[in-house]
Every structure is written in structure tokens, then in C-alpha cells.
Design a protein around this motif. Sequence first.
Motif, PDB file in Angstrom:
ATOM      1  N   VAL A 131       5.826   4.127   1.556  1.00  0.00           N
ATOM      2  CA  VAL A 131       6.491   5.349   2.026  1.00  0.00           C
ATOM      3  C   VAL A 131       7.240   5.072   3.324  1.00  0.00           C
ATOM      4  O   VAL A 131       8.407   5.455   3.484  1.00  0.00           O
ATOM      5  CB  VAL A 131       5.460   6.488   2.213  1.00  0.00           C
ATOM      6  N   SER A 132       6.586   4.385   4.259  1.00  0.00           N
ATOM      7  CA  SER A 132       7.225   4.106   5.559  1.00  0.00           C
ATOM      8  C   SER A 132       8.503   3.303   5.376  1.00  0.00           C
ATOM      9  O   SER A 132       9.545   3.614   5.961  1.00  0.00           O
ATOM     10  CB  SER A 132       6.279   3.312   6.463  1.00  0.00           C
ATOM     11  N   ASN A 158      18.640  12.314  15.428  1.00  0.00           N
ATOM     12  CA  ASN A 158      19.457  11.224  14.886  1.00  0.00           C
ATOM     13  C   ASN A 158      19.369  11.249  13.374  1.00  0.00           C
ATOM     14  O   ASN A 158      18.630  12.021  12.781  1.00  0.00           O
ATOM     15  CB  ASN A 158      19.039   9.868  15.446  1.00  0.00           C
ATOM     16  N   MET A 166      15.453   5.700  11.384  1.00  0.00           N
ATOM     17  CA  MET A 166      14.087   5.979  10.947  1.00  0.00           C
ATOM     18  C   MET A 166      13.253   4.703  11.056  1.00  0.00           C
ATOM     19  O   MET A 166      12.641   4.242  10.107  1.00  0.00           O
ATOM     20  CB  MET A 166      14.090   6.476   9.505  1.00  0.00           C
ATOM     21  N   LEU A 218      12.655  16.198   7.002  1.00  0.00           N
ATOM     22  CA  LEU A 218      11.748  15.050   7.066  1.00  0.00           C
ATOM     23  C   LEU A 218      10.545  15.255   6.157  1.00  0.00           C
ATOM     24  O   LEU A 218      10.145  14.357   5.410  1.00  0.00           O
ATOM     25  CB  LEU A 218      11.250  14.859   8.505  1.00  0.00           C
ATOM     26  N   GLN A 219       9.970  16.442   6.245  1.00  0.00           N
ATOM     27  CA  GLN A 219       8.771  16.720   5.455  1.00  0.00           C
ATOM     28  C   GLN A 219       9.092  16.667   3.965  1.00  0.00           C
ATOM     29  O   GLN A 219       8.308  16.142   3.167  1.00  0.00           O
ATOM     30  CB  GLN A 219       8.203  18.094   5.837  1.00  0.00           C
ATOM     31  N   LEU A 255      11.282   5.283   3.495  1.00  0.00           N
ATOM     32  CA  LEU A 255      11.875   6.330   4.345  1.00  0.00           C
ATOM     33  C   LEU A 255      12.868   5.718   5.330  1.00  0.00           C
ATOM     34  O   LEU A 255      13.928   6.292   5.604  1.00  0.00           O
ATOM     35  CB  LEU A 255      10.782   7.107   5.088  1.00  0.00           C
ATOM     36  N   ALA A 256      12.520   4.540   5.840  1.00  0.00           N
ATOM     37  CA  ALA A 256      13.424   3.878   6.787  1.00  0.00           C
ATOM     38  C   ALA A 256      14.762   3.536   6.142  1.00  0.00           C
ATOM     39  O   ALA A 256      15.785   3.490   6.818  1.00  0.00           O
ATOM     40  CB  ALA A 256      12.765   2.613   7.332  1.00  0.00           C
ATOM     41  N   LEU A 276       8.555   4.789  12.475  1.00  0.00           N
ATOM     42  CA  LEU A 276       7.506   5.397  11.678  1.00  0.00           C
ATOM     43  C   LEU A 276       6.158   4.831  12.095  1.00  0.00           C
ATOM     44  O   LEU A 276       6.049   3.681  12.478  1.00  0.00           O
ATOM     45  CB  LEU A 276       7.740   5.104  10.205  1.00  0.00           C
ATOM     46  N   VAL A 306      18.335  10.128   5.907  1.00  0.00           N
ATOM     47  CA  VAL A 306      17.454  11.188   6.393  1.00  0.00           C
ATOM     48  C   VAL A 306      18.084  11.790   7.644  1.00  0.00           C
ATOM     49  O   VAL A 306      18.345  11.067   8.604  1.00  0.00           O
ATOM     50  CB  VAL A 306      16.054  10.622   6.743  1.00  0.00           C
ATOM     51  N   HIS A 307      18.328  13.060   7.630  1.00  0.00           N
ATOM     52  CA  HIS A 307      18.823  13.724   8.824  1.00  0.00           C
ATOM     53  C   HIS A 307      17.605  14.200   9.619  1.00  0.00           C
ATOM     54  O   HIS A 307      17.016  15.234   9.332  1.00  0.00           O
ATOM     55  CB  HIS A 307      19.756  14.873   8.450  1.00  0.00           C
ATOM     56  N   GLY A 308      17.255  13.373  10.608  1.00  0.00           N
ATOM     57  CA  GLY A 308      15.963  13.527  11.275  1.00  0.00           C
ATOM     58  C   GLY A 308      15.889  14.625  12.308  1.00  0.00           C
ATOM     59  O   GLY A 308      14.871  14.754  12.982  1.00  0.00           O
ATOM     60  N   ARG A 354       0.866  -1.178   0.000  1.00  0.00           N
ATOM     61  CA  ARG A 354       0.000   0.000   0.000  1.00  0.00           C
ATOM     62  C   ARG A 354       0.903   1.229   0.000  1.00  0.00           C
ATOM     63  O   ARG A 354       2.038   1.193   0.498  1.00  0.00           O
ATOM     64  CB  ARG A 354      -0.882   0.047   1.245  1.00  0.00           C
ATOM     65  N   PRO A 355       0.394   2.363  -0.503  1.00  0.00           N
ATOM     66  CA  PRO A 355       1.249   3.561  -0.559  1.00  0.00           C
ATOM     67  C   PRO A 355       1.857   3.939   0.799  1.00  0.00           C
ATOM     68  O   PRO A 355       3.046   4.254   0.875  1.00  0.00           O
ATOM     69  CB  PRO A 355       0.287   4.631  -1.073  1.00  0.00           C
ATOM     70  N   ALA A 356       1.065   3.886   1.871  1.00  0.00           N
ATOM     71  CA  ALA A 356       1.612   4.278   3.178  1.00  0.00           C
ATOM     72  C   ALA A 356       2.693   3.303   3.632  1.00  0.00           C
ATOM     73  O   ALA A 356       3.703   3.708   4.220  1.00  0.00           O
ATOM     74  CB  ALA A 356       0.489   4.359   4.218  1.00  0.00           C
ATOM     75  N   VAL A 392       6.020  10.284  -1.291  1.00  0.00           N
ATOM     76  CA  VAL A 392       4.594  10.171  -1.644  1.00  0.00           C
ATOM     77  C   VAL A 392       4.438  10.259  -3.165  1.00  0.00           C
ATOM     78  O   VAL A 392       3.717   9.463  -3.778  1.00  0.00           O
ATOM     79  CB  VAL A 392       3.770  11.261  -0.933  1.00  0.00           C
ATOM     80  N   LEU A 442       9.434  13.009   2.986  1.00  0.00           N
ATOM     81  CA  LEU A 442       8.095  12.391   2.962  1.00  0.00           C
ATOM     82  C   LEU A 442       7.350  12.794   1.693  1.00  0.00           C
ATOM     83  O   LEU A 442       6.754  11.943   1.016  1.00  0.00           O
ATOM     84  CB  LEU A 442       7.287  12.872   4.173  1.00  0.00           C
ATOM     85  N   ASP A 443       7.377  14.073   1.372  1.00  0.00           N
ATOM     86  CA  ASP A 443       6.663  14.557   0.188  1.00  0.00           C
ATOM     87  C   ASP A 443       7.219  13.899  -1.078  1.00  0.00           C
ATOM     88  O   ASP A 443       6.466  13.502  -1.966  1.00  0.00           O
ATOM     89  CB  ASP A 443       6.777  16.086   0.078  1.00  0.00           C
TER      90      ASP A 443
END
Lengths: 305, 92
Positions: free
Chosen positions: A245-246, B30, B34, A262-263, A249-250, B37, A254-256, A240-242, A270, A266-267
Amino acid sequence: MNRADVVTLRVAGFTITLRRSPGGPLLCLETGYVRYIQPAPTATPDVMVVAHAGIPQDLATETDVLYKATKADQDFWTICQHGAGYRLITYSQTTPGIIQQVVLTDDDFRHWQVYAREQPANASGAIAVCPLEYPLGPLLFYYLTVNHDALMIHASGIHDGSAGRLFSGFSGVGKSTMARIWASTGSQVINDDRLIIRMEAHGYSIHNTPMPYADEPKQTGLDALYLPYHSPVNQAQRLRPAQAVSNLLAYSIVHGYDKRFLQHHLDFLVGLTAALPTTSLGVVPDPAIIHFIKAHENAHPVAQS
Amino acid sequence: MDLTPLIAKKHQYASRQVGGEYVIVPVRDNVAQMNTLITLNEVGSFIWDRLAQDATVESLAAAIVAEFDVSLEIAKRDLGAFLTSLTNTLKS
């Protein structure tokens, strides 16, 4: 490489110009960058780097720390707020505690002032500075992705002459194994470890970046994403798309510490997962997986980019 | 239930609606981890959207009743369970 005053690199479609400071030592680069050098400078690079020899003491102290990276319990690099911009400090991995580079950069990471240790003299007696010495090069590539439609991800990427495919996951899931299997049947391997995905006018593409070894710059269109895992049988399940994406992203770099980054990632994901299928892929590591993937794609066709 | 801590916590997350679900990601000091989520389903996404400064349990329950085919009693019960679960998840 021969030492130079100005070097222009083209990495993942981005142009990076390196200049030595006025009167400063010549520039040098690690082996992996050599084939990315462009014959002529460009007027409007995506990033301008000015390299200075030596590290000013007043810039070497960690203050207003946003994030501090360590590796094997050693200081690796630190990013600090510095006025409206940032200050990056990198540390030698061979001599613990020794600062390797200090960088001042603006808020959008387009102008980098790099203060670096002088490199030993070469045969002609000239000293040099190596502004992108690891880990600064990959950090610069990452910060390109936060200002463009791009993402850096742990993945292998291949093109078999008809489609580009990406295989992403944590260490040990079989990214390199997948690349080797595809290479054994004549596919081009873009890279087997780290890629930059870009959204361009014609669709999504994947690119390699300079590695510790020499390699040509490579890129190809991207048509499908796979998340491999070890399995007793080959099996596939469209996510599924979500979920897609999850998971992606993992596996992305990504420098969180900054919500803006992050945004942005994510964009990007998507859009990517809306355009291209992401499939969880159970893999038996032998060439039959290639036939399995193609059969699965034929049974579940999607609009190509 | 006081929603103030949950609403404050929401600001520490980046979020994006994806195909009727929400992916929410903690802002953390960090780079590589990630692995925390969270995805929310359609109703969870509906509540997440409305977790704003003036939100109360009562206003959220009323909004759920207005949007979904569910009684106020069931909406309040399920909302309470969701908010407790979300609070625990965001604590970790």
C-alpha cells in the motif's frame, strides 16, 4: 477532430459529456482524445462539462488557494475553494502567466463549467474552445478517481493473453522498458506511463487514458502488480500488504491537500493489495524477465481475479 | 509527556489498518510528493488507535500491559521511546 456541439467520451469506463454553452463556439479536442469519442451521447454521464468561450476576469484571481502546482518554475494549475465547490485555474505552458482555463466545479466534481481561451479559426473560419486542453483532461480524470473505486497511477500495463500485469514506480525504474520487452513477445501494452485501475464487478482492471498521441482505448483485467527496480539479477519478493500500500500510494496520482482524497485512495489500495499480489521486482532488462516472472507466479500462485 | 501536540498532529494524517499494521499519510498541500508515508507495526498501530483526546502516557501504558504480555515498566519504557520517535517523525 471536426468541431462539434456535443461530444461524448468514454475513458476508463467513465462517460464524459462535453457541451458547448448556448450560442458559444464549437468544441474541439486534442489528438489523443479522438478515438475515445462515442457515436451517441448518454443520458447520465459520470461528468458533464459545459464549455464557455473566454475567461471572466472575476474568476481569474487566485483566492482561497488549496494547492498551487508549478512546473519548471512556471504556474501550472491552481485549485481554490469556491463556495461549496472548487475553482481550477490552468496556465499556458508556452506563454507564462497566461490563464488557459478556469473551471467551476461542484464538491463531487460531476459538473464542470469550463471557461477557456478561444482557439484560432479553422479553414472554414469557425472558432472553437478546447475544454480539456492539457492539463485539464488529466485533472478531470484524476477527480473521477476520487469519487469512484478507481486510482490513477504511474505505471505500465500489459496483457500477454492469459494475465494482466502492472509495473509501477517513479521515472527511470523501467516501466517503459518492461512494456517494450513484453510487446516484443506479442503482449498488448495498455499504456507505458499512466493507467487508471478500476474495481468492477468482475474484479480489477487497468485502462489507458488519452495521451498527447493518438491511441485506441484499451483495458484488460489485472492479475498482478510489480514494482520494478534495476538489478544485476532478476529477483522477486512479495511485499507485505502495508508495504504494498505504501509503495503503490507513492506512485499514484494523489492530491494530498485533502484528507478525503487520501483516505479514499488508501482504502482503494487496501482492497487492491488484499485481492492481488504486489511484488518488488529486480529486473535485468532483457526478455528473460518474462520467463522469470511467469516462473515466479507459478511457484507462488494466487487466486486470480 | 504531554500528548496534546501529538494528538493534534494525528488529525493531519489519513490512516488505514492493513494486515495488522497501519499506513499513515500526511495531509499536505502537495500533489506528487507522497514519499513520507509511515507504517506502524502491531504495537505502534495499537497505540495510534488509542491516541485520542483523553489519552495519557499512563492510560496507554496500562492498555499495552492489558493487551500484550509485558510488564508495566517495560511498557512505559518502550512507549516513551515510541512516542518520542513518533513525535520526531511527524515533525519532519
